[in-house]
Design an enzyme around this catalytic site. Structure first.
Site, PDB file in Angstrom:
ATOM      1  CB  THR A 113      78.033  63.107   1.706  1.00 30.91           C
ATOM      2  OG1 THR A 113      77.453  62.280   0.701  1.00 30.91           O
ATOM      3  CG2 THR A 113      78.208  62.287   2.981  1.00 30.91           C
ATOM      4  CE  LYS A 132      77.826  58.284   3.953  1.00 34.00           C
ATOM      5  NZ  LYS A 132      77.436  56.994   3.364  1.00 34.00           N
ATOM      6  CG  ASP A 146      74.113  55.750   4.229  1.00 35.08           C
ATOM      7  OD1 ASP A 146      73.686  54.701   4.746  1.00 35.08           O
ATOM      8  OD2 ASP A 146      74.997  55.762   3.348  1.00 35.08           O
ATOM      9  CD  GLU A 174      71.947  55.201   1.157  1.00 34.33           C
ATOM     10  OE1 GLU A 174      72.791  54.615   0.451  1.00 34.33           O
ATOM     11  OE2 GLU A 174      71.870  56.443   1.248  1.00 34.33           O
ATOM     12  CG  ASP A 215      74.257  51.615  -0.192  1.00 31.82           C
ATOM     13  OD1 ASP A 215      74.627  51.016  -1.229  1.00 31.82           O
ATOM     14  OD2 ASP A 215      74.936  52.524   0.310  1.00 31.82           O
ATOM     15  CE  LYS A 255      76.257  53.797  -2.895  1.00 26.57           C
ATOM     16  NZ  LYS A 255      77.012  53.626  -1.617  1.00 26.57           N
ATOM     17  CB  CYS A 288      78.710  57.542  -6.776  1.00 21.26           C
ATOM     18  SG  CYS A 288      78.838  59.066  -5.798  1.00 21.26           S
ATOM     19  CG  ASP A 320      74.451  60.344  -2.468  1.00 16.28           C
ATOM     20  OD1 ASP A 320      75.034  61.438  -2.398  1.00 16.28           O
ATOM     21  OD2 ASP A 320      74.736  59.363  -1.745  1.00 16.28           O
ATOM     22  CG  ASP A 334      78.196  63.551  -2.583  1.00 18.20           C
ATOM     23  OD1 ASP A 334      78.242  62.317  -2.800  1.00 18.20           O
ATOM     24  OD2 ASP A 334      78.056  64.025  -1.437  1.00 18.20           O
TER      25      ASP A 334
END
Length: 326
Positions: A121, A148, A173, A199, A222, A243, A271, A293, A295
């Protein structure tokens, strides 16, 4: 007989700050659930879904208050989805594997896990900083970056990231921040910069906003997706981010993945921020996913003993969760 031994809140510092459109985090509080029978012990970790009103403390209290039978079927029937159930469900998977003398992947009827590439990220920041962060991540071997965004100046940010890491794959995202934008135009602009997935561009509950949007870049749900019950609302999405904390554990996440695949949806396994204890169950789910994803532990200043190994952007099998007792 297995019983809940403890549900404890732990605080883990973030490396620097984790910044998204909703704000910055310098630490994460997780709930760690421990179950056991006096011989075998299992642990699971959950990170509260804060935008759903959860906290690590409320999750620990929910686990402590559980009075139903301690088997995964009962827990998934009697507890609502969320991080508390995730921690307890994963603790039970870990316990069952140790008691049975086989790893969780075998207990669940899955193939033996192999290394998978994980996204790294790039936190929301000014373009110059995101360019530098992307370059540093690429040097570390990460070939997939997740950026992001915030709904303002996003094209400049992604152009900067592309300059910093011209050879990587990119996903973005928006964290629900594009409601006031021309989503199709923004998606087209990002597609020209090589973005392959967008996302959650719209707020949860406004899934209708994507109904007539045409985009060459797929949209991934998401915040709009937690469990199988949400799949009917996702007509504008062609991918879903699963998630464990949202789904409420590995048990529901495995069922959700299967149901999403049956509908022709592509799968991202993601996550929250958390340690390798929380990432390890998701690593099993990530086998065969279209995007990974995971991380969350890599963004912390430190991880717990028995962390999942990482080599050149690849998450490797290992760690202490879900293994058979010697």
């Amino acid at each position: 007989m297995v019983e809940i031994i403890s549900a404890q809140v732990e605080r883990w510092p973030v490396a620097g700050a984790f910044i998204i459109s909703r704000g910055a985090k310098t630490h994460v509080d997780v709930v760690v659930c421990t179950v056991g029978d006096g011989t075998h012990v299992g642990r699971g970790e959950g990170t509260a879904i804060y935008y759903e009103g959860e906290s690590a403390e409320s999750c620990a209290a929910a686990i402590a208050a559980y009075r139903g039978p301690l088997d995964r079927a009962s827990v998934n029937r009697l507890m609502g989805r969320g991080a508390a159930r995730n921690a307890l469900d994963c603790a039970l998977w870990d316990y069952e594997a140790r008691r049975a003398g086989v790893p969780v992947w075998q207990l669940a009827g899955l193939a033996e896990p192999v290394a998978v590439p994980t996204a790294f990220t790039i936190s929301l920041n000014d373009p110059a900083q995101m360019e530098a962060d992307a370059q540093a991540a690429a040097v570390r071997g990460f070939a997939l970056l997740k950026c992001k965004l915030t709904g303002e100046g996003d094209r400049e940010r992604i152009a900067a990231v592309r300059r910093g890491a011209p050879g990587v794959r990119l996903i973005v995202d928006a964290n629900e921040s594009w409601a006031a934008m021309d989503i199709a135009a923004e998606a087209a602009a990002l597609a020209s910069l090589g973005v392959e997935l967008i996302e959650q561009p719209i707020p949860h509950g406004r899934e209708d906003m994507l109904a007539d949007v045409r985009s060459s870049v797929p949209f991934c749900a998401d915040e709009s997706l937690h469990s199988r019950e949400d799949l009917d609302r996702l007509a504008g999405f062609s991918a879903v981010n699963i998630k464990l904390d949202k789904a409420g554990g590995l048990t529901e996440a495995l069922a959700l993945s299967q149901a999403a695949r049956a509908r022709g949806l592509r799968i991202m396994v993601g996550c929250m921020l958390g340690t390798s204890l929380g990432i390890a169950p998701a690593f099993l789910l990530a086998q065969g996913a279209d995007w990974v994803d995971l991380d969350g532990a890599l963004l912390l200043a430190e991880d717990r003993e028995g962390r999942l190994p990482v080599q050149n952007g690849m998450l490797m099998p290992g760690g202490l969760w879900g293994q058979a007792d010697a």
